[in-house]
Write an enzyme that holds these catalytic residues in place. Sequence first.
Site, short mmCIF file in Angstrom:
data_model
loop_
_atom_site.label_atom_id
_atom_site.label_comp_id
_atom_site.label_asym_id
_atom_site.label_seq_id
_atom_site.Cartn_x
_atom_site.Cartn_y
_atom_site.Cartn_z
N ASP A 251 0.81 -1.22 0.00
CA ASP A 251 0.00 0.00 0.00
C ASP A 251 0.84 1.27 0.00
O ASP A 251 2.07 1.22 0.14
CB ASP A 251 -0.96 -0.01 1.21
CG ASP A 251 -0.25 -0.35 2.53
OD1 ASP A 251 0.99 -0.44 2.55
OD2 ASP A 251 -0.96 -0.54 3.52
N ASP B 210 -7.80 -2.71 13.99
CA ASP B 210 -9.17 -3.04 13.57
C ASP B 210 -9.17 -4.24 12.62
O ASP B 210 -10.17 -4.56 11.99
CB ASP B 210 -9.84 -1.83 12.91
CG ASP B 210 -9.04 -1.28 11.73
OD1 ASP B 210 -8.02 -1.90 11.34
OD2 ASP B 210 -9.44 -0.23 11.19
N HIS C 82 -7.22 -4.51 9.90
CA HIS C 82 -6.90 -4.21 8.50
C HIS C 82 -5.58 -4.86 8.10
O HIS C 82 -4.67 -5.01 8.89
CB HIS C 82 -6.94 -2.71 8.18
CG HIS C 82 -5.85 -1.87 8.74
ND1 HIS C 82 -6.05 -0.94 9.75
CD2 HIS C 82 -4.54 -1.77 8.44
CE1 HIS C 82 -4.92 -0.33 10.03
NE2 HIS C 82 -3.98 -0.81 9.25
N GLU D 234 -9.57 -1.80 5.09
CA GLU D 234 -10.25 -1.49 6.34
C GLU D 234 -11.52 -2.32 6.47
O GLU D 234 -12.04 -2.82 5.48
CB GLU D 234 -10.61 0.00 6.35
CG GLU D 234 -9.41 0.94 6.34
CD GLU D 234 -8.78 1.13 7.70
OE1 GLU D 234 -8.98 0.28 8.60
OE2 GLU D 234 -8.08 2.14 7.89
C1 GLP Z 1 -0.48 0.49 8.70
C2 GLP Z 1 -0.14 -0.31 7.44
C3 GLP Z 1 -0.36 -1.78 7.64
C4 GLP Z 1 0.25 -2.22 8.95
C5 GLP Z 1 -0.43 -1.53 10.11
C6 GLP Z 1 0.10 -1.94 11.48
O1 GLP Z 1 -1.76 1.02 8.71
N1 GLP Z 1 -0.85 0.12 6.27
O2 GLP Z 1 0.20 -2.48 6.54
O3 GLP Z 1 0.15 -3.60 9.10
O4 GLP Z 1 -0.27 -0.15 9.94
O5 GLP Z 1 1.29 -1.24 11.75
P1 GLP Z 1 2.26 -1.57 12.94
O6 GLP Z 1 3.04 -2.77 12.54
O7 GLP Z 1 3.14 -0.37 13.08
O8 GLP Z 1 1.41 -1.81 14.15
#
Ligand code: GLP
Length: 245
Positions: A70, A139, A141, A146
């Site tokens: 993404d 959540d 995702h 989402e």
């Molecule tokens: C972001 C990314 C996701 C990621 C998520 C969790 O929103 N788009 O790909 O998995 O955050 O991030 P973290 O690993 O910092 O908790």
Amino acid sequence: MHHVKIIRCATPEEVGKRAADMYTALLQEKPACLLGLATGSTPLPLYRELVKRCEAGELDFSRVRSANLDEYKGLSGDHPQSYRYFMNTNLFDHINIDKARTIVPDGLTSDVEAMCEAYEEKIEEWGGIDLQLLGIGHDGHIGFNEPCDTFVGKTHEVELEELTREANKRFFNSIDEVPTAAYTMGIGTVMSARKVLLVATGKDKAEIVKKSFFGPVTPMVPASILQFHPDVTVIADEAALSLID
Ligand code: GLP
């Protein structure tokens, strides 16, 4: 329903090492593989370990290709909070990968539909994703898919949830600077990967990890779809697995 492999680790560093072992195995078996990569703080110990192994001559990325999950809408690849910049600085600049063979959705595209279509086509042209790395949002995702009424298949634009923007604001000067939309591979793109590796660390992920892998499969918990993928490995620390025995 398939059996999800869960690997329990003592620390986030160990998660990084166990995850890196999967890359060591894959690169040996298929030196010209296509990696699906992810951002966020959870994959960082893995990326550090991959850099270390590459520097030690144990890993060779010269024939590897990659496609990231993404990107924020409106951020250029030079923006320090863009996911392109994250990938360059945390991984690509430190391993022998050819950056021309790494793709991240274009945050500045003027033709969203064409960009998303081209992204899917490139993945196909490159033979499909061999190993898709995922973190998980609070959540549920994955990428920026989402919670939603339906699973969206392909790479597309998404509005970001407030919870997600809040969670990610720590990287920006203020919440107003956090983009309100993003481009993400779809659930179908992720599900087409031959193998999926989800990493999770920290107590704050315990509840969503439990819900995703032991609760009902629903687009309201996007990661729950992984219960239908035939080859998923979850590598997580004790804290993230504290609600699962
Ligand atoms: C972001 C990314 C996701 C990621 C998520 C969790 O929103 N788009 O790909 O998995 O955050 O991030 P973290 O690993 O910092 O908790």
